[in-house]
Design a protein around this motif. Structure first.
Motif, PDB file in Angstrom:
ATOM      1  N   ALA A 257       0.790  -1.212   0.000  1.00  0.00           N
ATOM      2  CA  ALA A 257       0.000   0.000   0.000  1.00  0.00           C
ATOM      3  C   ALA A 257       0.830   1.274   0.000  1.00  0.00           C
ATOM      4  CB  ALA A 257      -0.948  -0.010   1.185  1.00  0.00           C
ATOM      5  N   SER A 258       1.953   1.263  -0.736  1.00  0.00           N
ATOM      6  CA  SER A 258       2.745   2.494  -0.883  1.00  0.00           C
ATOM      7  C   SER A 258       1.844   3.646  -1.294  1.00  0.00           C
ATOM      8  CB  SER A 258       3.831   2.314  -1.954  1.00  0.00           C
ATOM      9  OG  SER A 258       4.712   1.284  -1.610  1.00  0.00           O
ATOM     10  N   MET A 259       1.023   3.378  -2.298  1.00  0.00           N
ATOM     11  CA  MET A 259       0.176   4.437  -2.832  1.00  0.00           C
ATOM     12  C   MET A 259      -1.113   4.618  -2.049  1.00  0.00           C
ATOM     13  SD  MET A 259       1.611   5.998  -5.313  1.00  0.00           S
ATOM     14  CE  MET A 259       0.157   6.882  -5.888  1.00  0.00           C
ATOM     15  N   ILE A 260      -1.896   3.542  -1.924  1.00  0.00           N
ATOM     16  CA  ILE A 260      -3.259   3.741  -1.421  1.00  0.00           C
ATOM     17  C   ILE A 260      -3.287   4.033   0.067  1.00  0.00           C
ATOM     18  CG2 ILE A 260      -4.354   2.413  -3.267  1.00  0.00           C
ATOM     19  CD1 ILE A 260      -4.760   0.142  -1.306  1.00  0.00           C
ATOM     20  N   ILE A 261      -2.226   3.722   0.786  1.00  0.00           N
ATOM     21  CA  ILE A 261      -2.176   4.134   2.192  1.00  0.00           C
ATOM     22  C   ILE A 261      -1.216   5.308   2.373  1.00  0.00           C
ATOM     23  CG2 ILE A 261      -1.479   3.489   4.535  1.00  0.00           C
ATOM     24  CD1 ILE A 261      -2.556   0.718   4.033  1.00  0.00           C
ATOM     25  N   HIS A 262       0.056   5.115   2.029  1.00  0.00           N
ATOM     26  CA  HIS A 262       1.055   6.109   2.413  1.00  0.00           C
ATOM     27  C   HIS A 262       0.953   7.401   1.603  1.00  0.00           C
ATOM     28  CE1 HIS A 262       2.883   3.427   5.241  1.00  0.00           C
ATOM     29  NE2 HIS A 262       2.826   2.464   4.347  1.00  0.00           N
ATOM     30  N   ALA A 263       1.003   7.281   0.273  1.00  0.00           N
ATOM     31  CA  ALA A 263       0.927   8.503  -0.522  1.00  0.00           C
ATOM     32  C   ALA A 263      -0.441   9.162  -0.319  1.00  0.00           C
ATOM     33  CB  ALA A 263       1.175   8.187  -1.999  1.00  0.00           C
ATOM     34  N   TYR A 264      -1.489   8.355  -0.289  1.00  0.00           N
ATOM     35  CA  TYR A 264      -2.829   8.908  -0.071  1.00  0.00           C
ATOM     36  C   TYR A 264      -2.902   9.654   1.253  1.00  0.00           C
ATOM     37  CZ  TYR A 264      -7.779   8.851   1.288  1.00  0.00           C
ATOM     38  OH  TYR A 264      -9.016   9.203   1.746  1.00  0.00           O
ATOM     39  N   GLY A 265      -2.459   8.989   2.321  1.00  0.00           N
ATOM     40  CA  GLY A 265      -2.504   9.615   3.645  1.00  0.00           C
ATOM     41  C   GLY A 265      -1.686  10.895   3.689  1.00  0.00           C
ATOM     42  N   ALA A 266      -0.517  10.863   3.042  1.00  0.00           N
ATOM     43  CA  ALA A 266       0.358  12.031   3.061  1.00  0.00           C
ATOM     44  C   ALA A 266      -0.269  13.201   2.313  1.00  0.00           C
ATOM     45  CB  ALA A 266       1.714  11.675   2.459  1.00  0.00           C
ATOM     46  N   TYR A 267      -0.737  12.963   1.086  1.00  0.00           N
ATOM     47  CA  TYR A 267      -1.250  14.087   0.293  1.00  0.00           C
ATOM     48  C   TYR A 267      -2.596  14.566   0.815  1.00  0.00           C
ATOM     49  CZ  TYR A 267       2.860  13.614  -2.490  1.00  0.00           C
ATOM     50  OH  TYR A 267       4.179  13.586  -2.862  1.00  0.00           O
ATOM     51  N   PHE A 268      -3.373  13.658   1.365  1.00  0.00           N
ATOM     52  CA  PHE A 268      -4.598  14.084   2.043  1.00  0.00           C
ATOM     53  C   PHE A 268      -4.231  15.050   3.176  1.00  0.00           C
ATOM     54  CE2 PHE A 268      -8.414  14.050   4.451  1.00  0.00           C
ATOM     55  CZ  PHE A 268      -9.422  13.512   3.664  1.00  0.00           C
ATOM     56  N   GLY A 269      -3.251  14.634   3.985  1.00  0.00           N
ATOM     57  CA  GLY A 269      -2.828  15.464   5.109  1.00  0.00           C
ATOM     58  C   GLY A 269      -2.254  16.795   4.655  1.00  0.00           C
ATOM     59  N   LEU A 270      -1.474  16.773   3.583  1.00  0.00           N
ATOM     60  CA  LEU A 270      -0.876  18.017   3.084  1.00  0.00           C
ATOM     61  C   LEU A 270      -1.953  18.972   2.565  1.00  0.00           C
ATOM     62  CD1 LEU A 270       2.248  16.563   1.255  1.00  0.00           C
ATOM     63  CD2 LEU A 270       2.185  17.779   3.440  1.00  0.00           C
TER      64      LEU A 270
END
Lengths: 420, 420, 420
Positions: B179-192
């Motif tokens: 889940a590099s994308m659907i968890i980590h990148a998603y969570g990061a860009y959502f937060g940003l």
């Protein structure tokens, strides 16, 4: 203070060494490894029939989760006091290390195979459970007892626990899988009875060390979170393998999750300006695990588990806010960690289903009373009031603190000088 | 401040209690225990076909590792701030406890069996995963949001995540096991995106509480090390059992090990006098786990995994050093924990293989925008600038601090006296 | 100091990056995933014959326990120093992360399959074990070495360890399942030899930073308790599955429990006014795990294990009290963490059964000597005496400390003013 502290030098080592030597002798006579043979006719909670001899390590990951709860969970949960962290985690280790040996013997007596206690993973999980009762009681008297007193409490409490457990599980055939009653409520009320017997009028108006500092509250959260995470293992470790065990895991997981929400909500509702109180967060968030214990492996439905957790979180938080002060001022029960709110009431809530527990509860009061009397004897090295909640009476404490005091003295000095 | 704090008294308890009650009702209607029947026609990542009903607990140790990452790992990783430790570990617990319930519902909707969501270990692992997105976003806005805002963010972010996840895994059939994308990148860009919407010009020049003290950095290392150790479980928990799962473990283990070396090296290279920076050590050492996520279960070769980790450690450290200040000053994104460097860029690196993720990424921006607008509404009890990064606005903080301030005041006083 | 610190800027990144790149290249050439094929003709401790290819993940929970011991256990155990916590947990992570890669290569060389090293859970458990030797030695020289020196020590120590291990296990066919000798005694005496070569006359009278503060002692207890809890996994992880493994678990569990009682008793007996000493509690309570290592999987009887633990706790505590000062003053061995008392003597105690270990012990001394000479070379960036035990030479340390110093300076200033 010197008199008290000095006394420990002989008392504690002698008691600890003698207890351990006796224990080793008893192990030499009675305890052997489990070799997978001879099972089937003891009264274990269905373990023997389900775990075939081929997989003696099947429960090992569960055991390690419970082990973490006992040593990290309980140990760090009690480090919230500003000057009692060494005792919290250190004495917790001492009591649990002795308690698990004693528990293996006391619980094993009821399940002899060819006159021997056969140690298996199942047995050491139960031994860890037996220490939990002592650690709960320890919370009630935290800061006000000596290690010698506590070792004696360990022997008595685990002995009685093993009898209770045998009566409930094997004689009465009652179900208390997560042990809301026989561990949590028992440990809490045992501790409260001891706290009552050890009542200190001198602490009526509190004690400056009976509180937390910022970082001690964070250390305590290590304990809280490990207890919270692994509670599903606590409530399911000795459940029937398979879907029954899964049910116990799911129920506990959901009960704890719901409990967090209600504990936070009520903490904010009852506190000054709606702020959260770390005491509630550290403790009441766990009440869901206690309360769902007895029926964890039953088909109460996921939402049923959540309801239990939800209610437990509310009761527990309200207990910390309103009941603890009343117990202290009106009943003379100075419950340092508030175990009544975390283990007592939620344990009762969890055990309400069974009348059995109530009947046993009455019987136990007699034991409590005797226990309190014994611990009240004046030669166990208990601390005087002014040294309660202070590690330095039983531990070597780094000099920093004294330096601080000296520097304060210095400050005073310079101030006086200046004023002159 | 009093006005803000007081508002929490009603807002927070009401929101928390109502959310939990609604959740319990939804569970009563939709959620049942997994009984091992009815599998085989849902779209689970191959779980149903591999885990026979006879072993419903097979994934339990994996689940507990992930659980530790969510509650200890994320919780303590954020305790690095000197005055925000209660909120870091406490609000982390609150959001994750609510998030896992909401995640079970939102993810379960796509996998109904006879109109019911059947809770299994596999399902609660995924529920824990869904909370990870929220906790990553939490890192981006740490210190600048109220618990009420964050509960609302939890609902929205997990709902969108569940839709995304369903689209990626079941409709598009894309592979994102770790889940590099659907968890980590998603969570990061959502937060940003949320951080951007909540931009505070008043914090442009920093805040005295937006930093660490010696012991708060050590508490954060508890989070770092638990995340680092258990990341192989995170990336392999829902992989196909057997050698595929082993591959995911080995790849993640090696990627993380290589990442440590490059993160340390670059940290020393870019810092003042070659010293190591705790911010890099706490975060960039984990980038290898994020970056290897998507291809963790693929046959990329052990050295391939190490290369990914090696590059991730470099990119992440450089991001903390050079990119975070630019994001703050030029784009108005005040990313407290630097989630862009730990989850954002390494997540993108991990997901580069798939175009799918990019396409979805665009779609998400719309949601981000709406989310930010909703969180910007003035009645969620958000803290004023001067109270950012300070536990005392939402938590009861031990008096020591106030005493310190008082004693400082005293010192001033005596000084004044002396000068007179 | 600036000269030393500046030197790190190039030295450390270059060494770390080059080592990692070489390692990745070696992995590209030699290392593949274990696919369950080709086993049966290597010399693994019976692993290959017992673990069928169908369950490649069977040892994974054991691996994670060992992993926690390596990264949390060793890392936090050494945080007891007041100003060296970043290095303790941070450099521990660095050395272990590199060491496990190097260990996989060095150990794998002896077990090639078709010219390749096949990575399995069994192999990564052994890789973790190999790092333990380095972390033990690290304890002996803690506070007095640079990261570059330590990386070099890691390479040499693990290389020699892998040769030793191969000789002991496969050539001599000796049994050292829990590795009392080949890990603990080896790591300890290797570290002591290095400490002797790096003897600093300037630290003869101690160093103000060579001690603990209240909270640093609590951080260290996190390490202690995790080591204590998971030691049964350390001693049983690579034992024959089934009842042999169970025996190793039970023996270690009981040895550790008995060890706690004797360590506490002796600590109280030998200390000022009968108080407990945190140094003993943090370390000597673990000696039972070390000492029972070699015979953990043998049928020594539960009470036999307890006797070993009981004696180990006594020896270890007495060592800390009486032997460490003698080693420092008479032999020039400044053993920061007292690894001689925790790993050295208990390791010897554990290995007494085998003459083999003694013979090997002599051979090793030659290596120790060369190792010490290499580490003594003047260009590894080692700290000058006055900067020993201080994170700020290799780490960015939060400003609080400097502020404190400033405020002290202020206080002085105001005092002077007042006096004028």
């Amino acid at each position: 203070m010197p008199a008290y502290a000095t006394n420990m030098r002989l008392k504690f080592p002698i008691v600890a060494l003698i207890l351990e030597i006796i224990t080793i002798i008893l192990f030499a006579v009675f305890v052997v490894y489990d070799d997978g043979e001879g099972h089937g006719h003891d009264g274990d909670h269905s373990n023997s029939t389900h775990h075939t001899p081929q997989e003696p390590m099947a429960l090992y990951p569960m055991f390690q989760d419970v082990h973490v709860m006992i040593f990290i969970g309980f140990g760090f949960l009690m480090t919230f006091l500003k000057r009692y962290g060494f005792s919290s985690v250190g004495v917790n280790l001492l009591l649990a290390a002795f308690g698990l040996q004693w528990g293996l013997l006391m619980q094993g007596v009821w399940h002899l195979t060819d006159g021997k206690i056969k140690v298996s993973i199942f047995k050491i999980i139960n031994a860890d459970f037996s220490t939990a009762t002592v650690l709960i009681s320890f919370g009630a008297v935290l800061g006000k007892t000596s290690p010698v007193q506590l070792l004696i409490m360990t022997i008595m409490e685990i002995t009685i626990f093993s009898i209770n457990e045998h009566l409930v599980a094997n004689v009465l055939g009652a179900n208390d899988i997560g042990a809301s009653m026989i561990i949590h409520a028992y440990g809490a009320y045992f501790g409260l009875a001891v706290a009552r017997m050890l009542y200190r009028p001198g602490l009526r108006n509190g004690h400056e060390n009976d509180g937390s500092v910022y970082h001690s509250d964070l250390f305590a959260m290590i304990g809280t979170v490990f207890l919270w995470m692994f509670w599903p293992s606590f409530n399911s470790a000795i459940a029937d393998p398979g879907f029954t065990q899964l049910t116990a895991v799911i129920n506990t997981y959901l009960s704890l999750a719901a409990c967090v929400l209600s504990a936070y909500a009520i903490s904010s509702l009852v506190e000054h300006k709606g702020k959260l109180d770390m005491v509630h967060i550290q403790n009441a968030t766990l009440a869901g695990g206690v309360a769902v214990g007895t029926c964890a492996d039953m088909n109460i439905g996921p939402f049923g588990a959540m309801l239990i957790g939800f209610v437990a979180g509310i009761i527990s938080t309200l207990g910390f806010k309103y009941l603890t002060p009343i117990l202290a001022s009106n009943l003379g029960i100075q419950d340092t960690c508030g175990v009544h709110n975390l283990h007592g009431m939620p344990g009762i809530l969890g055990g309400l289903a069974g009348i059995v527990a109530v009947a046993l509860g009455k019987k136990k009061n007699i034991f409590f009373f005797i226990q309190g009397l014994i611990m009240k004897l004046p030669f166990w090295g208990q601390p005087p009031d002014q040294n309660c909640f202070d590690d330095s009476i039983y531990w070597e404490v780094p000099e920093e603190e004294e330096e601080n005091e000296e520097s304060l003295a210095h400050a005073d000095h310079s101030k006086n000088k200046a004023e002159v």
